[in-house]
Design a protein around this motif. Structure first.
Motif, PDB file in Angstrom:
ATOM      1  N   SER A  15      63.941  75.444  -3.855  1.00  0.00           N
ATOM      2  CA  SER A  15      63.092  75.373  -5.049  1.00  0.00           C
ATOM      3  C   SER A  15      61.606  75.453  -4.748  1.00  0.00           C
ATOM      4  O   SER A  15      60.802  75.616  -5.654  1.00  0.00           O
ATOM      5  CB  SER A  15      63.393  74.070  -5.797  1.00  0.00           C
ATOM      6  OG  SER A  15      63.121  72.969  -4.944  1.00  0.00           O
ATOM      7  N   GLU A 121      70.401  85.407  -8.200  1.00  0.00           N
ATOM      8  CA  GLU A 121      69.526  84.272  -8.488  1.00  0.00           C
ATOM      9  C   GLU A 121      68.662  84.566  -9.712  1.00  0.00           C
ATOM     10  O   GLU A 121      68.492  83.715 -10.586  1.00  0.00           O
ATOM     11  CB  GLU A 121      68.620  83.966  -7.294  1.00  0.00           C
ATOM     12  CG  GLU A 121      67.674  82.813  -7.583  1.00  0.00           C
ATOM     13  CD  GLU A 121      66.652  82.564  -6.501  1.00  0.00           C
ATOM     14  OE1 GLU A 121      66.212  81.407  -6.398  1.00  0.00           O
ATOM     15  OE2 GLU A 121      66.273  83.503  -5.785  1.00  0.00           O
ATOM     16  N   THR A 125      68.871  82.193 -12.880  1.00  0.00           N
ATOM     17  CA  THR A 125      67.784  81.222 -13.052  1.00  0.00           C
ATOM     18  C   THR A 125      66.538  81.779 -13.721  1.00  0.00           C
ATOM     19  O   THR A 125      65.695  81.016 -14.177  1.00  0.00           O
ATOM     20  CB  THR A 125      67.344  80.650 -11.690  1.00  0.00           C
ATOM     21  OG1 THR A 125      66.712  81.690 -10.933  1.00  0.00           O
ATOM     22  CG2 THR A 125      68.513  80.069 -10.915  1.00  0.00           C
TER      23      THR A 125
END
Length: 151
Positions: A15, A121, A125
């Motif tokens: 992150s 990803e 996200t």
């Protein structure tokens, strides 16, 4: 983040490889000036380092490209780019256009794990690292020979 951003900014997993400011900046929820001012405040209160420099530097690049796009308008999407055909006869490259390949790229199903992981990803996200964006775009245009505008 400002303590280690320089060391993590090119990462692709986890992150902390990105500030995650992009959607907030794009929607006007936070201004680049505010972020730059907070970086300066951090430098005064704690430490000036490569990380604070790079956050502000990348904000400047963001603004440069926003102004570049404003100046040239939809010409940034022309096959011959913003300079047109007046230089070197324009873009001589013959781009491919295979809808199945482009969809496989978008879905993260190219068979290349690095590309596929980044595209998945993004789909899951809404985020992808800067290095990931560079990799998947290069793959689309160089390895797949697809017109970058489809990406």
């Amino acid at each position: 983040l400002l303590k280690v951003y320089f060391d993590t900014r090119n990462g692709m997993i986890g992150s902390d490889y990105s500030t995650k400011f992009a959607p907030w900046l794009a929607l006007g929820n936070v201004s680049p000036r505010y972020i730059a001012r907070e970086c300066r405040r951090y430098e005064q209160m704690r430490v000036q380092n490569k990380s604070t420099y790079w956050v502000v530097f990348e904000l400047l690049w963001r603004d440069y490209f926003k102004f570049f796009a404003k100046k040239y308008g939809d010409r940034i999407f022309y096959l011959s780019g913003t300079v047109g055909k007046r230089y070197n006869g324009g873009n001589e490259r013959k781009w491919g256009m295979d809808p199945k390949q482009i969809q496989a790229w978008k879905d993260g199903m190219t068979g290349y794990p690095l590309v596929d992981a980044n595209m998945r990803e993004l789909k899951a996200t809404g985020f992808m690292s800067n290095r990931g964006r560079q990799n998947v775009c290069s793959f689309l245009t160089i390895d797949m020979n697809m017109d970058w505008r489809y990406g």
